[in-house]
Design a protein around this motif. Sequence first.
Motif, PDB file in Angstrom:
ATOM      1  N   ILE A  58       7.753 -11.781   5.468  1.00  0.00           N
ATOM      2  CA  ILE A  58       7.920 -11.281   4.098  1.00  0.00           C
ATOM      3  C   ILE A  58       7.170  -9.959   3.993  1.00  0.00           C
ATOM      4  O   ILE A  58       5.956  -9.926   3.765  1.00  0.00           O
ATOM      5  N   ALA A  59       7.889  -8.855   4.186  1.00  0.00           N
ATOM      6  CA  ALA A  59       7.255  -7.536   4.210  1.00  0.00           C
ATOM      7  C   ALA A  59       6.545  -7.214   2.904  1.00  0.00           C
ATOM      8  O   ALA A  59       5.460  -6.629   2.896  1.00  0.00           O
ATOM      9  N   PHE A  60       7.165  -7.595   1.784  1.00  0.00           N
ATOM     10  CA  PHE A  60       6.579  -7.260   0.492  1.00  0.00           C
ATOM     11  C   PHE A  60       5.273  -8.009   0.233  1.00  0.00           C
ATOM     12  O   PHE A  60       4.442  -7.550  -0.537  1.00  0.00           O
ATOM     13  N   LEU A  61       5.101  -9.157   0.877  1.00  0.00           N
ATOM     14  CA  LEU A  61       3.821  -9.860   0.758  1.00  0.00           C
ATOM     15  C   LEU A  61       2.720  -9.032   1.418  1.00  0.00           C
ATOM     16  O   LEU A  61       1.629  -8.881   0.867  1.00  0.00           O
ATOM     17  N   ARG A  62       3.033  -8.487   2.592  1.00  0.00           N
ATOM     18  CA  ARG A  62       2.066  -7.621   3.276  1.00  0.00           C
ATOM     19  C   ARG A  62       1.776  -6.385   2.424  1.00  0.00           C
ATOM     20  O   ARG A  62       0.627  -5.951   2.308  1.00  0.00           O
ATOM     21  N   GLY A  63       2.813  -5.823   1.829  1.00  0.00           N
ATOM     22  CA  GLY A  63       2.636  -4.641   0.982  1.00  0.00           C
ATOM     23  C   GLY A  63       1.759  -4.933  -0.213  1.00  0.00           C
ATOM     24  O   GLY A  63       0.901  -4.121  -0.588  1.00  0.00           O
ATOM     25  N   LEU A  64       1.943  -6.109  -0.812  1.00  0.00           N
ATOM     26  CA  LEU A  64       1.145  -6.481  -1.978  1.00  0.00           C
ATOM     27  C   LEU A  64      -0.320  -6.666  -1.600  1.00  0.00           C
ATOM     28  O   LEU A  64      -1.212  -6.160  -2.291  1.00  0.00           O
ATOM     29  N   VAL A  65      -0.559  -7.367  -0.497  1.00  0.00           N
ATOM     30  CA  VAL A  65      -1.938  -7.636  -0.076  1.00  0.00           C
ATOM     31  C   VAL A  65      -2.641  -6.336   0.324  1.00  0.00           C
ATOM     32  O   VAL A  65      -3.817  -6.131   0.009  1.00  0.00           O
ATOM     33  N   LEU A  66      -1.936  -5.432   1.009  1.00  0.00           N
ATOM     34  CA  LEU A  66      -2.528  -4.151   1.385  1.00  0.00           C
ATOM     35  C   LEU A  66      -2.851  -3.302   0.164  1.00  0.00           C
ATOM     36  O   LEU A  66      -3.889  -2.634   0.117  1.00  0.00           O
ATOM     37  N   THR A  67      -1.976  -3.321  -0.835  1.00  0.00           N
ATOM     38  CA  THR A  67      -2.229  -2.575  -2.068  1.00  0.00           C
ATOM     39  C   THR A  67      -3.462  -3.115  -2.774  1.00  0.00           C
ATOM     40  O   THR A  67      -4.342  -2.345  -3.195  1.00  0.00           O
ATOM     41  N   ILE A  68      -3.521  -4.427  -2.907  1.00  0.00           N
ATOM     42  CA  ILE A  68      -4.694  -5.048  -3.535  1.00  0.00           C
ATOM     43  C   ILE A  68      -5.945  -4.765  -2.709  1.00  0.00           C
ATOM     44  O   ILE A  68      -7.013  -4.478  -3.255  1.00  0.00           O
ATOM     45  N   GLY A  69      -5.795  -4.848  -1.389  1.00  0.00           N
ATOM     46  CA  GLY A  69      -6.932  -4.590  -0.510  1.00  0.00           C
ATOM     47  C   GLY A  69      -7.462  -3.174  -0.666  1.00  0.00           C
ATOM     48  O   GLY A  69      -8.679  -2.960  -0.726  1.00  0.00           O
ATOM     49  N   TYR A  70      -6.566  -2.197  -0.740  1.00  0.00           N
ATOM     50  CA  TYR A  70      -6.999  -0.803  -0.893  1.00  0.00           C
ATOM     51  C   TYR A  70      -7.737  -0.597  -2.212  1.00  0.00           C
ATOM     52  O   TYR A  70      -8.776   0.063  -2.257  1.00  0.00           O
ATOM     53  N   VAL A  71      -7.198  -1.167  -3.271  1.00  0.00           N
ATOM     54  CA  VAL A  71      -7.859  -1.048  -4.581  1.00  0.00           C
ATOM     55  C   VAL A  71      -9.229  -1.719  -4.553  1.00  0.00           C
ATOM     56  O   VAL A  71     -10.210  -1.194  -5.096  1.00  0.00           O
ATOM     57  N   ALA A  72      -9.303  -2.871  -3.895  1.00  0.00           N
ATOM     58  CA  ALA A  72     -10.581  -3.583  -3.813  1.00  0.00           C
ATOM     59  C   ALA A  72     -11.608  -2.805  -3.000  1.00  0.00           C
ATOM     60  O   ALA A  72     -12.789  -2.739  -3.362  1.00  0.00           O
ATOM     61  N   ILE A  73     -11.169  -2.188  -1.904  1.00  0.00           N
ATOM     62  CA  ILE A  73     -12.085  -1.439  -1.037  1.00  0.00           C
ATOM     63  C   ILE A  73     -12.631  -0.208  -1.759  1.00  0.00           C
ATOM     64  O   ILE A  73     -13.826   0.094  -1.685  1.00  0.00           O
ATOM     65  N   THR A  74     -11.765   0.502  -2.456  1.00  0.00           N
ATOM     66  CA  THR A  74     -12.186   1.740  -3.125  1.00  0.00           C
ATOM     67  C   THR A  74     -12.720   1.493  -4.535  1.00  0.00           C
ATOM     68  O   THR A  74     -13.297   2.405  -5.134  1.00  0.00           O
ATOM     69  N   LEU A 119       0.749   2.641  -7.923  1.00  0.00           N
ATOM     70  CA  LEU A 119       0.651   1.278  -7.402  1.00  0.00           C
ATOM     71  C   LEU A 119       1.990   0.769  -6.877  1.00  0.00           C
ATOM     72  O   LEU A 119       2.042   0.093  -5.837  1.00  0.00           O
ATOM     73  N   LEU A 120       3.074   1.086  -7.575  1.00  0.00           N
ATOM     74  CA  LEU A 120       4.394   0.671  -7.111  1.00  0.00           C
ATOM     75  C   LEU A 120       4.744   1.371  -5.800  1.00  0.00           C
ATOM     76  O   LEU A 120       5.303   0.750  -4.879  1.00  0.00           O
ATOM     77  N   SER A 121       4.405   2.653  -5.712  1.00  0.00           N
ATOM     78  CA  SER A 121       4.662   3.404  -4.477  1.00  0.00           C
ATOM     79  C   SER A 121       3.873   2.826  -3.321  1.00  0.00           C
ATOM     80  O   SER A 121       4.412   2.643  -2.213  1.00  0.00           O
ATOM     81  N   GLN A 122       2.607   2.533  -3.538  1.00  0.00           N
ATOM     82  CA  GLN A 122       1.789   1.952  -2.477  1.00  0.00           C
ATOM     83  C   GLN A 122       2.338   0.597  -2.042  1.00  0.00           C
ATOM     84  O   GLN A 122       2.392   0.301  -0.844  1.00  0.00           O
ATOM     85  N   PHE A 123       2.733  -0.202  -3.005  1.00  0.00           N
ATOM     86  CA  PHE A 123       3.281  -1.522  -2.703  1.00  0.00           C
ATOM     87  C   PHE A 123       4.508  -1.417  -1.800  1.00  0.00           C
ATOM     88  O   PHE A 123       4.604  -2.102  -0.767  1.00  0.00           O
ATOM     89  N   VAL A 124       5.435  -0.547  -2.150  1.00  0.00           N
ATOM     90  CA  VAL A 124       6.666  -0.393  -1.367  1.00  0.00           C
ATOM     91  C   VAL A 124       6.369   0.221  -0.004  1.00  0.00           C
ATOM     92  O   VAL A 124       6.848  -0.262   1.033  1.00  0.00           O
ATOM     93  N   LEU A 125       5.565   1.283   0.016  1.00  0.00           N
ATOM     94  CA  LEU A 125       5.286   1.991   1.268  1.00  0.00           C
ATOM     95  C   LEU A 125       4.463   1.146   2.236  1.00  0.00           C
ATOM     96  O   LEU A 125       4.731   1.141   3.448  1.00  0.00           O
ATOM     97  N   PHE A 126       3.476   0.427   1.717  1.00  0.00           N
ATOM     98  CA  PHE A 126       2.697  -0.470   2.569  1.00  0.00           C
ATOM     99  C   PHE A 126       3.570  -1.576   3.164  1.00  0.00           C
ATOM    100  O   PHE A 126       3.296  -2.082   4.254  1.00  0.00           O
ATOM    101  N   SER A 127       4.600  -1.955   2.447  1.00  0.00           N
ATOM    102  CA  SER A 127       5.472  -3.032   2.920  1.00  0.00           C
ATOM    103  C   SER A 127       6.196  -2.652   4.204  1.00  0.00           C
ATOM    104  O   SER A 127       6.548  -3.514   5.011  1.00  0.00           O
ATOM    105  N   PHE A 128       6.436  -1.347   4.405  1.00  0.00           N
ATOM    106  CA  PHE A 128       7.189  -0.902   5.577  1.00  0.00           C
ATOM    107  C   PHE A 128       6.354  -0.053   6.531  1.00  0.00           C
ATOM    108  O   PHE A 128       6.875   0.421   7.549  1.00  0.00           O
TER     109      PHE A 128
END
Length: 244
Positions: A58-74, A119-128
């Motif tokens: 599920i690519a979008f799951l990875r994209g969602l977690v990476l987006t949340i992760g980036y926001v959490a890190i910064t 956030l939407l851009s990061q979600f989609v781009l991180f997914s791929f």
Amino acid sequence: MASGFLTLISFFTRIPVGRKITYDENNFKRALSLYSLMGAVIGILLVAVYFLFGRTYIAFLRGLVLTIGYVAITGGIHLDGAADTSDGLFSGRTGERVFEIMSDSHIGAFGVICLIVILLSQFVLFSFADMFTCFLMPVVGRACLAVSCLGKKYAKKTKGMGTTFIESMDMKTVAVNLIFLAIFVVITPYRMIFAVSCFATIAATLFTAGWIEDKIGGMTGDTCGFIIETSQIIFMILVLFLKG
């Protein structure tokens, strides 16, 4: 230098550094040459997140977690700046009124739109995105900011850490940050694609920084956040486009 680097991590991320950090302006200035290297620390953490979810179908799951992760890190510090910048620069106002809008604790319509787009851009781009893109993204964002601050003055009358950051970006500091970026690009398997994407992203960033300078007469801490977030998105779009 080491103390200044820890200061960068402490102030611009939520990564625990293991001890209390006190701000020292001289150490902070010297450590600005390592700003892109701080981006690499963020990138390593994103790669760790990528590996945890990289095998999922599920690519979008990875994209969602990476987006949340980036926001959490910064800590979302740059998102806040991007939203404030959008409210101010797209308000149609001029002069000090722009700074008043940017300093307002309430978010406006343009700020909300900006956050949604980012956030939407990061979600989609991180997914791929692959793990190398995830690693380079924060490095590129911080190298682009270093370049965009070169020769710029702090636009607000009130001074602060943003003043030191912006007005301390000299040619040597920017060159070291770009060298770090180049080294990380060279050691990746897609070096040509990444090199072209970095070059084009830096060019777009210079155009954006020039537009901001025309609007408010320089840079601020908020516009720095805007530059980082937009440059990272541009970079990931270019990488995905060139990889086909």
